[in-house]
Design an enzyme around this catalytic site. Structure first.
Site, PDB file in Angstrom:
ATOM      1  N   SER A 106      79.254 -50.310  12.641  1.00 58.53           N
ATOM      2  CA  SER A 106      79.737 -51.478  13.375  1.00 58.53           C
ATOM      3  C   SER A 106      81.260 -51.518  13.396  1.00 58.53           C
ATOM      4  O   SER A 106      81.911 -51.158  12.414  1.00 58.53           O
ATOM      5  CB  SER A 106      79.205 -52.748  12.698  1.00 58.53           C
ATOM      6  OG  SER A 106      79.872 -53.894  13.191  1.00 58.53           O
ATOM      7  N   GLN A 127      79.977 -48.191  16.976  1.00 62.10           N
ATOM      8  CA  GLN A 127      79.727 -49.326  17.865  1.00 62.10           C
ATOM      9  C   GLN A 127      81.046 -50.000  18.199  1.00 62.10           C
ATOM     10  O   GLN A 127      81.874 -50.240  17.325  1.00 62.10           O
ATOM     11  CB  GLN A 127      78.765 -50.323  17.205  1.00 62.10           C
ATOM     12  CG  GLN A 127      78.512 -51.594  18.005  1.00 62.10           C
ATOM     13  CD  GLN A 127      79.542 -52.676  17.743  1.00 62.10           C
ATOM     14  OE1 GLN A 127      80.122 -52.728  16.654  1.00 62.10           O
ATOM     15  NE2 GLN A 127      79.795 -53.528  18.721  1.00 62.10           N
ATOM     16  N   HIS A 254      70.365 -57.661  20.862  1.00 66.43           N
ATOM     17  CA  HIS A 254      71.324 -57.958  19.795  1.00 66.43           C
ATOM     18  C   HIS A 254      70.615 -58.620  18.612  1.00 66.43           C
ATOM     19  O   HIS A 254      71.116 -59.569  18.007  1.00 66.43           O
ATOM     20  CB  HIS A 254      72.435 -58.881  20.343  1.00 66.43           C
ATOM     21  CG  HIS A 254      73.765 -58.725  19.658  1.00 66.43           C
ATOM     22  ND1 HIS A 254      74.867 -58.212  20.298  1.00 66.43           N
ATOM     23  CD2 HIS A 254      74.171 -59.023  18.406  1.00 66.43           C
ATOM     24  CE1 HIS A 254      75.899 -58.211  19.453  1.00 66.43           C
ATOM     25  NE2 HIS A 254      75.494 -58.693  18.303  1.00 66.43           N
ATOM     26  N   GLY A 286      65.435 -53.647  17.715  1.00 65.62           N
ATOM     27  CA  GLY A 286      64.921 -55.012  17.709  1.00 65.62           C
ATOM     28  C   GLY A 286      63.467 -55.091  17.301  1.00 65.62           C
ATOM     29  O   GLY A 286      62.571 -54.728  18.061  1.00 65.62           O
ATOM     30  N   GLY A 287      63.224 -55.532  16.081  1.00 67.53           N
ATOM     31  CA  GLY A 287      61.863 -55.832  15.649  1.00 67.53           C
ATOM     32  C   GLY A 287      61.075 -54.683  15.063  1.00 67.53           C
ATOM     33  O   GLY A 287      59.912 -54.856  14.700  1.00 67.53           O
TER      34      GLY A 287
END
Length: 367
Positions: A106, A127, A254, A286-287
């Site tokens: 990040s 990122q 996100h 995501g998830g």
């Protein structure tokens, strides 16, 4: 008690971390509907396993942007990992490298690109947010290049920060002993305490709300690194991303932290995959909490997946060993799912191996 799945780290992290820190990692935007849906949508996809296939040898290796990795499971960018554990991004980098996979660092890391590079060899992506001061963007990209990072994951779903109510309630700020290391010396390193969410006010001042597709093209003029566009949820934007020169797409909401009531990424994936027509790879985050989730994403056309929260929660619980264990558990579960579905390699995973709620009923097989 032995930890037997990825989700168990969540409760351990919740016990160990200060409330402000756990909530920062765990929460989503507003009603957190999408946060739940990112998980729930996976549960509505079922398998159509093929049987009596020799699955004594299973090959999970793949290539991402030309880099060979051990499995299609990678580490997503998550901010400020030293809030979770003193080793922070160092531990995550070492764990990803040991697992033979890619780590995305990040921009808002508590360790710099140089520090992460110093942990040893590994394939790493960086990122990036685009800041009003393009000079800052250029400096960050140059440093990532020099530190041996292999790609830029450009986050495009954050012209403004989503409303995460727990951060407002907790008055979230970066703990005083930590700093956003990539911004040291750029007058952007320390965040002020604010009466809102400290991060929101910090970012509001720095992130460029005018960001548009022309900036994606501008980015290609300052770096030769491939650019992954992170935060695409529609076929329309997937097509524009290709025209704008993206090397790949990450279907992402996100972590459900931006706009609430967008679909789960697994629900948006197929539309994006169809729009790209195989011209560039499509990834998903995501998830993902199970090897079965990884298989479902690949069956719907993803080239690989990224995990975020499982990394910070396992990091909080057990440091580097925790992150290693999460990557190993997902790998083992994914391998088992492949075997039980009758797939020996990633290219054998097909759309026919799953059924979704939006599929038309199949005609019954005639003998």
């Amino acid at each position: 008690m032995e930890i037997t799945n990825v989700t168990e780290y969540d409760a351990i992290a919740k016990q160990k971390l200060p409330k402000m820190v756990y909530d920062y990692y765990a929460s989503g935007a507003e009603d957190q509907w999408t946060l739940q849906e990112n998980r729930n949508a996976f549960a509505r996809i079922l398998f159509r396993p093929r049987i009596l296939i020799d699955v004594s040898k299973i090959d999970m290796t793949t290539t991402v942007l030309g880099f060979k990795i051990s499995m299609p499971i990678m580490v997503a960018p998550t901010a400020m990992q030293k809030m979770a554990h003193p080793d922070g991004e160092y531990a995550t980098a070492r764990a990803a490298s040991a697992a033979g996979t890619i780590m995305t660092l990040s921009s808002w890391a508590t360790s710099s690109v140089e520090e992460v590079a110093s942990t040893g060899p590994g394939i790493r992506f960086f990122q990036l947010y685009v800041y009003k001061n393009r000079n800052v963007v250029e400096q960050l990209v140059r440093r990532a290049e020099r530190a041996g990072f292999k790609a830029i994951a450009l986050t495009v779903d954050t012209p403004r920060l989503g409303r995460r109510e727990s951060d407002i309630k907790n008055r979230f700020t970066l703990p005083p002993n930590l700093t956003l290391k990539n911004f040291e010396g750029l007058d952007l390193g320390k965040m002020d305490e604010a009466n809102d969410s400290g991060l929101a006010s910090y970012v509001a001042g720095q992130i460029d709300r005018t960001l548009s597709w022309k900036d994606v093209q501008w980015l290609q003029t300052i770096t030769k690194l491939p650019i992954l566009v992170k935060g695409v949820l529609t076929g329309e934007d997937a097509r524009i991303a290709i025209q704008a020169g993206a090397a790949g797409i990450i279907v992402s909401n996100h972590g459900a932290r931006q706009l609430d009531y967008v679909p789960a990424t697994i629900s948006a994936l197929e539309e994006v995959v169809k729009a790209t027509q195989g011209r560039i790879p499509v990834f998903l985050d995501g998830g993902v909490r199970r090897g079965t989730d990884v298989f479902k994403a690949l069956a719907l056309g993803a080239s690989g997946i990224f995990i975020g929260r499982p990394v910070v929660f396992s990091l909080a619980a057990e440091g580097e060993a925790g992150v290693r264990k999460v990557l190993q558990m997902l790998r083992d579960e994914f391998e088992l799912t492949m075997a039980l579905s009758g797939c020996r390699s990633l290219k054998e995973i097909s759309r026919n191996h799953i059924t979704t709620e939006w599929d038309t009923p199949r005609p019954s097989a005639r003998l």
